[in-house]
Design an enzyme around this catalytic site. Sequence first.
Site, mmCIF file in Angstrom:
data_model
loop_
_atom_site.group_PDB
_atom_site.id
_atom_site.type_symbol
_atom_site.label_atom_id
_atom_site.label_comp_id
_atom_site.label_asym_id
_atom_site.label_seq_id
_atom_site.Cartn_x
_atom_site.Cartn_y
_atom_site.Cartn_z
ATOM 1 N N THR A 119 0.851 -1.195 0.000
ATOM 2 C CA THR A 119 0.000 0.000 0.000
ATOM 3 C C THR A 119 0.883 1.240 0.000
ATOM 4 O OG1 THR A 119 -0.091 0.093 2.418
ATOM 5 C CG2 THR A 119 -1.869 -1.114 1.301
ATOM 6 N N GLU A 152 -3.797 4.740 2.841
ATOM 7 C CA GLU A 152 -2.931 3.891 2.040
ATOM 8 C C GLU A 152 -3.683 3.329 0.851
ATOM 9 O OE1 GLU A 152 -1.620 0.461 4.319
ATOM 10 O OE2 GLU A 152 -2.594 1.237 6.096
ATOM 11 N N ILE A 165 -2.745 -0.368 -5.463
ATOM 12 C CA ILE A 165 -3.073 -0.252 -6.888
ATOM 13 C C ILE A 165 -3.105 -1.647 -7.495
ATOM 14 C CG2 ILE A 165 -2.373 0.798 -9.078
ATOM 15 C CD1 ILE A 165 -0.947 2.968 -7.476
ATOM 16 N N HIS A 171 -2.206 -3.343 -9.957
ATOM 17 C CA HIS A 171 -1.295 -3.413 -11.097
ATOM 18 C C HIS A 171 0.043 -3.886 -10.550
ATOM 19 C CE1 HIS A 171 0.343 -2.382 -15.024
ATOM 20 N NE2 HIS A 171 1.390 -1.855 -14.388
ATOM 21 N N TYR A 211 8.318 5.197 -4.289
ATOM 22 C CA TYR A 211 8.433 6.165 -3.193
ATOM 23 C C TYR A 211 8.840 7.515 -3.779
ATOM 24 C CZ TYR A 211 8.219 2.315 0.137
ATOM 25 O OH TYR A 211 7.812 1.235 0.868
ATOM 26 N N ARG A 239 -16.814 -0.070 2.734
ATOM 27 C CA ARG A 239 -17.193 -0.490 4.101
ATOM 28 C C ARG A 239 -16.386 0.298 5.120
ATOM 29 N NH1 ARG A 239 -13.049 -3.526 6.296
ATOM 30 N NH2 ARG A 239 -11.567 -4.331 4.783
ATOM 31 N N LYS A 273 -12.577 -2.404 10.067
ATOM 32 C CA LYS A 273 -12.989 -3.362 11.105
ATOM 33 C C LYS A 273 -11.761 -3.905 11.819
ATOM 34 C CE LYS A 273 -15.256 -6.085 8.299
ATOM 35 N NZ LYS A 273 -16.185 -6.911 7.541
ATOM 36 N N PHE A 319 -10.064 -7.489 13.231
ATOM 37 C CA PHE A 319 -10.138 -8.890 12.827
ATOM 38 C C PHE A 319 -9.450 -9.741 13.872
ATOM 39 C CE2 PHE A 319 -10.518 -6.418 8.971
ATOM 40 C CZ PHE A 319 -11.555 -7.057 8.306
HETATM 41 P P1 ADP Z 1 5.218 1.015 3.356
HETATM 42 O O1 ADP Z 1 4.984 0.532 4.737
HETATM 43 O O2 ADP Z 1 6.489 1.816 3.204
HETATM 44 O O3 ADP Z 1 4.008 1.733 2.810
HETATM 45 P P2 ADP Z 1 4.426 -1.290 1.836
HETATM 46 O O4 ADP Z 1 4.865 -2.662 2.247
HETATM 47 O O5 ADP Z 1 3.019 -0.895 2.113
HETATM 48 O O6 ADP Z 1 5.449 -0.284 2.462
HETATM 49 O O7 ADP Z 1 4.722 -1.153 0.295
HETATM 50 C C1 ADP Z 1 4.297 0.025 -0.350
HETATM 51 C C2 ADP Z 1 5.212 0.482 -1.449
HETATM 52 O O8 ADP Z 1 5.326 -0.530 -2.454
HETATM 53 C C3 ADP Z 1 4.619 1.692 -2.145
HETATM 54 O O9 ADP Z 1 5.004 2.896 -1.517
HETATM 55 C C4 ADP Z 1 5.151 1.566 -3.564
HETATM 56 O O10 ADP Z 1 6.389 2.255 -3.675
HETATM 57 C C5 ADP Z 1 5.372 0.064 -3.739
HETATM 58 N N1 ADP Z 1 4.351 -0.633 -4.559
HETATM 59 C C6 ADP Z 1 4.675 -1.556 -5.509
HETATM 60 N N2 ADP Z 1 3.571 -2.036 -6.105
HETATM 61 C C7 ADP Z 1 2.503 -1.416 -5.515
HETATM 62 C C8 ADP Z 1 1.083 -1.494 -5.729
HETATM 63 N N3 ADP Z 1 0.568 -2.304 -6.655
HETATM 64 N N4 ADP Z 1 0.287 -0.725 -4.958
HETATM 65 C C9 ADP Z 1 0.819 0.093 -4.023
HETATM 66 N N5 ADP Z 1 2.157 0.219 -3.777
HETATM 67 C C10 ADP Z 1 3.003 -0.530 -4.510
HETATM 68 N N1 RBF Z 2 -6.837 -2.457 8.503
HETATM 69 C C1 RBF Z 2 -7.674 -2.702 9.532
HETATM 70 O O1 RBF Z 2 -7.264 -2.679 10.679
HETATM 71 N N2 RBF Z 2 -9.002 -2.962 9.314
HETATM 72 C C2 RBF Z 2 -9.547 -3.001 8.066
HETATM 73 O O2 RBF Z 2 -10.748 -3.235 7.915
HETATM 74 C C3 RBF Z 2 -8.665 -2.787 6.938
HETATM 75 N N3 RBF Z 2 -9.115 -2.835 5.679
HETATM 76 C C4 RBF Z 2 -8.253 -2.611 4.630
HETATM 77 C C5 RBF Z 2 -8.742 -2.657 3.324
HETATM 78 C C6 RBF Z 2 -7.898 -2.420 2.249
HETATM 79 C C7 RBF Z 2 -8.450 -2.486 0.860
HETATM 80 C C8 RBF Z 2 -6.506 -2.149 2.483
HETATM 81 C C9 RBF Z 2 -5.582 -1.894 1.332
HETATM 82 C C10 RBF Z 2 -6.032 -2.085 3.767
HETATM 83 C C11 RBF Z 2 -6.886 -2.318 4.859
HETATM 84 N N4 RBF Z 2 -6.425 -2.272 6.178
HETATM 85 C C12 RBF Z 2 -7.291 -2.499 7.215
HETATM 86 C C13 RBF Z 2 -5.090 -1.752 6.445
HETATM 87 C C14 RBF Z 2 -4.062 -2.765 6.714
HETATM 88 O O3 RBF Z 2 -4.135 -3.069 8.070
HETATM 89 C C15 RBF Z 2 -2.757 -2.057 6.374
HETATM 90 O O4 RBF Z 2 -2.492 -2.195 5.018
HETATM 91 C C16 RBF Z 2 -1.656 -2.466 7.291
HETATM 92 O O5 RBF Z 2 -1.938 -1.853 8.512
HETATM 93 C C17 RBF Z 2 -0.313 -2.032 6.856
HETATM 94 O O6 RBF Z 2 -0.162 -0.659 6.933
HETATM 95 MG MG MG Z 3 2.008 0.826 2.992
#
Ligand code: ADP
Ligand code: RBF
Ligand code: MG
Length: 156
Positions: free
Chosen positions: A27, A79, A82, A84, A91, A104, A107, A109
């Site tokens: 994300t 967050e 994408i 793709h 970054y 929604r 929540k 879990f």
């Molecule tokens: P962070 O905790 O730093 O956000 P993540 O594990 O959530 O790390 O990974 C997010 C990073 O991965 C994004 O900032 C982006 O640079 C990269 N990334 C690669 N593919 C995707 C994608 N499909 N959607 C979102 N981020 C992506």
């Molecule tokens: N985190 C939650 O604690 N509860 C949720 O319901 C929840 N829903 C998510 C739905 C989507 C589509 C995405 C991308 C993330 C969601 N997360 C949720 C966040 C998830 O916990 C997060 O990606 C991690 O905390 C890492 O930052």
């Molecule tokens: Mg992230």
Amino acid sequence: MRHLTYFCCGQVVRCFGCSSTQLVIPTANFPLQVVDNLAADIYTGIYYGWATFGSEDVHKMVVSMGWNPYYKNMKKSMETHIMHTFKEDFYGEMLNVAFVGYLRPEKNFDSLESLISAIQDDIEEAKKQLEWPEHLKLKEDNFFHVPKSKIMNGHC
Ligand code: ADP
Ligand code: RBF
Ligand code: MG
């Protein structure tokens, strides 16, 4: 609840890296400043929509906006995942997103597996709903195609 579509953009910052390592769902995180400046009537929760950066195509996405109850975050976050596969991290890029629909509320879990499974359901639902003609046409919105410098003095 605000009327969607809601457009916003921000720089992709490094977070804890937990999404790809624990969830296998990366994300792109926005800085806290951007999250704090979102319209007050954008409710926390899970949204779907469109996203792009640089010269990328406009892709389907899901956004989680809020407090991540599962991780008991103290800070609000936004967050974007994408739908793709990218060759590299992005970054530092300016990510443009359009919130198109609300899925929604966030929540808690009782296991990581159930969080992952809920996110996978969100992704499937988002993919389906974004195929609706009124949602598909938002991909062509000027927000994604006119350089920000021309419409907003470089600010977003
Ligand atoms: P962070 O905790 O730093 O956000 P993540 O594990 O959530 O790390 O990974 C997010 C990073 O991965 C994004 O900032 C982006 O640079 C990269 N990334 C690669 N593919 C995707 C994608 N499909 N959607 C979102 N981020 C992506
Ligand atoms: N985190 C939650 O604690 N509860 C949720 O319901 C929840 N829903 C998510 C739905 C989507 C589509 C995405 C991308 C993330 C969601 N997360 C949720 C966040 C998830 O916990 C997060 O990606 C991690 O905390 C890492 O930052
Ligand atoms: Mg992230």
